[in-house]
Design a protein around this motif. Structure first.
Motif, short mmCIF file in Angstrom:
data_model
loop_
_atom_site.label_atom_id
_atom_site.label_comp_id
_atom_site.label_asym_id
_atom_site.label_seq_id
_atom_site.Cartn_x
_atom_site.Cartn_y
_atom_site.Cartn_z
N ILE A 291 15.49 8.93 5.11
CA ILE A 291 15.33 7.11 4.50
C ILE A 291 13.56 7.00 4.63
O ILE A 291 12.74 7.77 4.70
CB ILE A 291 15.86 5.66 5.32
N ILE A 292 13.28 6.19 3.07
CA ILE A 292 12.41 5.18 2.81
C ILE A 292 12.42 3.91 3.52
O ILE A 292 13.27 2.87 2.76
CB ILE A 292 11.68 5.86 1.77
N PHE A 293 11.63 3.59 3.89
CA PHE A 293 11.38 2.43 4.53
C PHE A 293 10.26 1.53 4.41
O PHE A 293 9.07 2.45 4.34
CB PHE A 293 11.75 1.70 6.57
N LEU A 294 9.99 0.49 3.75
CA LEU A 294 8.52 -0.26 3.36
C LEU A 294 8.88 -1.60 3.25
O LEU A 294 9.93 -1.93 2.88
CB LEU A 294 8.45 0.13 1.78
N ASP A 295 7.63 -2.86 3.73
CA ASP A 295 7.57 -4.48 3.17
C ASP A 295 9.31 -4.46 4.02
O ASP A 295 9.98 -5.31 3.12
CB ASP A 295 7.63 -4.73 1.92
N GLY A 296 10.06 -4.04 5.13
CA GLY A 296 10.21 -4.88 5.32
C GLY A 296 12.28 -4.12 5.47
O GLY A 296 13.39 -4.74 5.18
N GLU A 297 11.95 -3.48 3.99
CA GLU A 297 13.68 -2.99 3.40
C GLU A 297 13.59 -1.71 4.00
O GLU A 297 12.63 -0.31 3.70
CB GLU A 297 13.18 -2.99 2.44
N VAL A 298 15.04 -1.29 3.85
CA VAL A 298 15.37 0.18 3.71
C VAL A 298 15.44 0.60 1.99
O VAL A 298 16.72 0.59 0.98
CB VAL A 298 16.58 0.68 4.73
N LEU A 299 14.40 0.98 1.69
CA LEU A 299 14.27 1.44 -0.12
C LEU A 299 14.97 2.07 -0.40
O LEU A 299 15.29 2.98 -1.71
CB LEU A 299 13.03 0.63 -0.25
N LYS A 308 20.91 5.52 14.85
CA LYS A 308 21.17 4.64 15.96
C LYS A 308 19.62 3.76 16.67
O LYS A 308 18.85 3.73 17.79
CB LYS A 308 20.29 5.65 17.23
N PHE A 309 18.95 3.55 14.61
CA PHE A 309 16.89 2.95 14.85
C PHE A 309 17.59 1.64 14.26
O PHE A 309 18.36 1.36 13.45
CB PHE A 309 16.51 4.03 14.93
N ASN A 310 16.21 1.17 14.65
CA ASN A 310 15.60 -0.40 13.72
C ASN A 310 14.35 0.04 12.57
O ASN A 310 13.79 0.44 13.68
CB ASN A 310 15.33 -1.55 14.96
N PRO A 311 14.57 0.30 11.88
CA PRO A 311 13.47 1.23 11.15
C PRO A 311 11.97 0.02 11.48
O PRO A 311 11.27 0.33 12.04
CB PRO A 311 13.54 0.60 9.73
N GLN A 312 12.38 -1.37 11.73
CA GLN A 312 10.80 -2.36 11.76
C GLN A 312 10.59 -1.63 13.37
O GLN A 312 9.18 -1.79 13.42
CB GLN A 312 11.66 -3.97 11.84
N ASP A 313 11.76 -1.43 13.97
CA ASP A 313 10.75 -0.77 15.63
C ASP A 313 10.63 -0.21 15.21
O ASP A 313 8.99 0.02 16.82
CB ASP A 313 11.99 -0.68 16.90
N SER A 345 6.63 9.71 8.79
CA SER A 345 4.85 9.46 8.36
C SER A 345 5.07 8.40 8.16
O SER A 345 5.75 7.36 7.07
CB SER A 345 4.72 10.61 7.78
N VAL A 346 3.78 7.29 8.14
CA VAL A 346 3.84 6.04 8.44
C VAL A 346 3.36 6.08 6.40
O VAL A 346 1.68 6.35 6.42
CB VAL A 346 2.82 5.52 9.35
N LEU A 347 3.67 4.89 5.96
CA LEU A 347 3.29 4.32 4.72
C LEU A 347 2.70 3.25 5.08
O LEU A 347 2.28 2.80 5.19
CB LEU A 347 4.39 3.91 3.84
N HIS A 348 1.04 3.94 4.23
CA HIS A 348 0.31 1.77 4.16
C HIS A 348 0.13 1.74 3.64
O HIS A 348 0.11 2.00 1.74
CB HIS A 348 -1.32 2.91 5.22
N PRO A 353 -0.31 -0.58 8.08
CA PRO A 353 0.99 0.20 8.15
C PRO A 353 2.01 -0.65 7.87
O PRO A 353 2.21 -1.70 8.57
CB PRO A 353 1.53 0.83 9.88
N ALA A 354 2.83 0.12 6.90
CA ALA A 354 3.89 -1.20 5.91
C ALA A 354 5.09 -0.44 6.06
O ALA A 354 6.29 -1.79 5.65
CB ALA A 354 3.38 -1.23 4.74
N GLY A 355 5.53 0.71 6.47
CA GLY A 355 6.48 1.55 6.42
C GLY A 355 6.59 3.33 6.52
O GLY A 355 5.96 2.96 6.88
N PHE A 356 7.89 3.58 7.00
CA PHE A 356 7.45 5.02 6.77
C PHE A 356 8.57 5.39 6.24
O PHE A 356 9.82 5.70 5.27
CB PHE A 356 8.03 5.06 8.37
#
Lengths: 628, 121
Positions: A291-299, A308-313, A345-348, A353-356
């Protein structure tokens, strides 16, 4: 070879070379053979004296040799290299590659034939230990993998280095089809290569294959392969030299993907941008998904796995630990039960850190340590590119905004000043004439210009507000906003009777911002203003539309005014190109502002004729905005 | 006294020209809101105006484009052109296209009237 030399000058050399050498005159009269030829063929000098060249050739190749002889007799120059089967005295056959050269021998034009036995049988027939020892010597210092298989694709030999790469022993591989160890895509490629070797007569070629090791992890190799022939020239197997290019391939593909996505502006549809990025990354690293998660959204999401996880966590955890990449193998249950290795891997964005990017695999050791470095570098760079893209867009918007303001100041205000200055000069000329009619006219016109300047200033204020607030987007119920806009505009046209017919459902919502009412007002204002009669009718129709997966709402403002010629329609939404009859009393910015706002809400605005092919019967302003 | 044709999209400015230039005794023989209409109207006149006042910034066809078309119709050999704009960057191009004078906004209508008298004489 010069005719001054004699054979004895070369005989010693000819006898020490491993090649079989023969000299022929008058096309096929054998006049000399070196010692290796006698040794290999089994014939004596006397026996050869009664034979012609063609007598030594295998029956199946005789026609080709006779063709060649005919060509030589005609004085043509056939290819100096040929491949034929020579028949030894004992009846055995040697597949031989022959190189031919024209010489003068004993004062007569002659041809020298140098032959090399290219049969693979000597190699295949040796004991595996001998072959192994030979091939290990060949490959030890070059880090090459080496694989020999027979015509039925069964492994005959594989060297230790390739065994190490694959994680299997030779015994585990022996006799198994080589293709059992290939990635499915490579199996197809390999069969094509084999086919081309036979059908297109390409005995050797170079290609890339992906081998799967014992753990299931793919490895890409550059392979230089060749067919092996028996003495009759029939293929009996193939041999391949394997160079592991996995690391360089991943590096090169990662850089190329970064280049591909460097210019975001090339991607008209940013919604699929991250999907493309994830697909490409998964392909390079053989991931089963992610997945790609950025700015609070799974893009973007790829692959089927129970999350089994919450991306924000996860993001908060990474930020707290200050880690840029994490890798799990074996125990990745906190991600999914079906996952045996993963990288995050983190996206800044703005250095925070704004996503991964999460890549997952069912294989336990899917990601190499060098993969992690590359994935991290990719994440950092793509974040920067993404950030630069929005900085660029913002600076472009600001540049346009400043340009509009400067244009208003330099053009509209200078025009207004020129007018007022002129009328004041005229007043000064006429003030003592007591021509009150003229004086009144100059004062009225000056006032009108000053009022217009005030309207321009209000517009500038609105533009500034737009610049600040247009990025704030939310779900807006259309009907109440529309009703407020109608109320305001009705009060502005107190001298006209305006009838509104509104067809808009109560709960219809769109994604827009606080300035939506401003857009509606500008459109309504234009519709009424340019209906020349005292009575104006404006119909407003809202409807939901879908083009492909895009769900929008269309709001159509239908007036019965003077209309706009088709060629002028696009000009109305530009600041610097005004339509002639609609600019006289306004600032000329109404529809320009509406366009700027609608675009910032990811919508669009356009004109249509109320009656098709007749622009004089009124205009339809079509506003398209994303559905809420 | 000069005969003048005014090309400007703003009615308030057109009126200012009419009033201000008449003080110097000049006669406005025609007006147009854009370049295309102006060329059409000028070509219909029995006698070409002495002076054409041409605003640069107009809808449909701006001043420079109007000048180019006027050149094709050879209007500039019969009338003198006063090119009026707030944008000094177009001065060079306007000069190359053969304008008689380049007037930058804001200007004095009284001084413009006197300038036209000088040019006409």
């Amino acid at each position: 070879m010069s005719d001054k030399n004699t054979l004895s000058d070369f005989e010693e050399f000819f006898d020490t070379t491993p090649m079989s050498i023969m000299i022929v005159q008058d096309i096929q009269e054998i006049v000399y053979c070196n010692t290796p030829f006698f040794t290999s063929s089994g014939y004596s000098i006397d026996e050869l004296a009664d034979l012609k060249l063609v007598n030594l050739i295998h029956d199946d190749d005789k026609s080709a040799v006779l063709e060649r002889i005919k060509a030589l007799e005609k004085g043509e120059k056939p290819d100096p290299v040929m491949q034929v089967r020579f028949v030894r005295k004992d009846g055995t056959v040697a597949l031989t590659r022959i190189f031919t050269y024209d010489i003068v021998f004993n004062g007569k034009p002659s041809r020298i034939l140098a032959g090399v036995n290219i049969s693979a049988e000597p190699l295949i027939e040796q004991s595996p230990e001998l072959v192994d020892s030979l091939l290990q010597t060949l490959t030890t210092y070059s880090e090459l993998g080496f694989w020999v298989d027979d015509i039925n694709d069964h492994t005959v030999f594989i060297n230790d280095r390739l065994c190490d790469y694959l994680g299997y022993s030779f015994e585990e591989i022996r006799d198994k089809p080589i293709t059992d160890f290939f990635h499915p895509d490579s199996q197809e490629l390999y069969y094509q290569v084999l086919k081309d070797r036979i059908e297109k007569n390409q005995p050797a070629s170079s290609y890339e294959l992906v081998l799967i090791n014992k753990e299931g992890r793919p490895n890409t190799f550059r392979v230089t392969g060749s067919l092996l022939f028996d003495t009759f020239g029939s293929p009996i197997g193939s041999v391949g030299f394997f160079t592991n290019i996995e690391a360089t391939k991943k590096l090169s593909l990662t850089v190329s993907v970064l280049n591909k996505y460097a210019l975001f502006s090339k991607f008209k549809d940013l919604s699929s941008f991250w999907e493309n990025v994830l697909n490409d990354l998964s392909d390079i690293y053989y991931a089963d998904g992610g997945i790609i998660f950025l700015d609070g959204e799974v893009l973007a999401k790829q692959g089927e796995f129970s999350k089994k996880f919450n991306p924000q966590d996860i993001l908060e955890d990474l930020a707290k630990k200050g880690e840029n990449i994490i890798h799990c193998k074996g125990n990745c249950n906190h991600i999914s039960t079906e996952v045996n290795s993963a990288t995050i891997s983190v996206l800044h964005i703005n250095q925070l850190p704004a996503g991964f990017i999460l890549l997952i695999s069912k294989i336990e050791n899917q990601f190499y340590p060098e993969d992690l470095d590359l994935i991290l570098a990719f994440s950092s760079q793509i974040s920067l590119n993404y950030e630069h893209h929005f900085s660029f867009l913002q600076s472009e918007e600001e540049r346009e905004f400043v340009s509009v303001l400067l244009d208003i100041l330099s053009h509209d205000f200078l025009n207004a000043n020129t007018s007022v200055h002129g009328y004041l000069e005229l007043l000064n000329q006429f003030v003592e004439t007591e021509n009150t009619e003229k004086l009144k006219s100059y004062i009225e016109r000056s006032l009108s210009v000053v009022e217009r300047s005030e309207r321009i200033l209000q517009t500038v204020q609105q533009l500034t507000k737009i610049q600040k607030e247009r990025k704030v987007r939310k779900t807006v119920i259309v009907k109440p906003v529309l009703e407020n806009a109608i109320k305001v505009q009705k009060s502005m046209f107190y001298d006209k009777e305006v009838n509104f017919k509104v067809a808009c459902s109560k709960n219809l919502s769109i994604i827009a911002g606080d300035l939506l009412q401003n857009v509606f007002e500008n459109i309504i204002n234009n519709g009424i203003k340019y209906t020349s009669s005292k009575e104006a009718t404006l119909e407003i129709v809202c409807e939901e539309v879908a083009v492909g997966e895009e769900k929008n709402t269309e709001i159509r403002f239908i007036d019965q005014g003077m209309g706009i010629p088709d060629e002028d329609k696009p000009l109305f939404f530009k600041r610097l190109s005004r339509g002639d009859h609609r600019f006289q009393t306004g600032s000329g910015l109404g529809l320009y502002m509406a366009r700027i706002l609608v675009n910032s809400y990811d919508g669009s605005i356009r004109f249509e004729n109320r009656i098709q092919d007749d622009h004089t019967k009124g205009t339809v302003v079509v506003l398209t905005l994303p559905r809420g | 006294m000069a005969t003048i044709f005014i090309i400007d999209d703003e009615e308030t400015i057109q009126f200012l020209y009419k009033e201000g230039l008449s003080l110097e005794g000049h006669k406005i023989i025609g007006t147009a809101h854009n370049g295309s209409k102006a060329i059409e109207d000028i070509n219909k006149l029995k006698k070409y105006p002495d002076i054409i006042i041409l605003d640069h910034r107009m809808p449909i066809k701006n001043g420079l484009d109007t000048l180019k078309e006027m050149k094709e119709y050879k209007i500039m050999s019969k009338s003198k052109i006063l090119f009026i704009t707030a944008d000094p960057t177009v001065r060079e191009e306007a000069s190359k296209l053969g304008v008689t004078s380049f007037i930058q906004k804001p200007f004095s209508i009284i001084k413009l009237g006197k300038m036209i008298t000088e040019i006409a004489n």
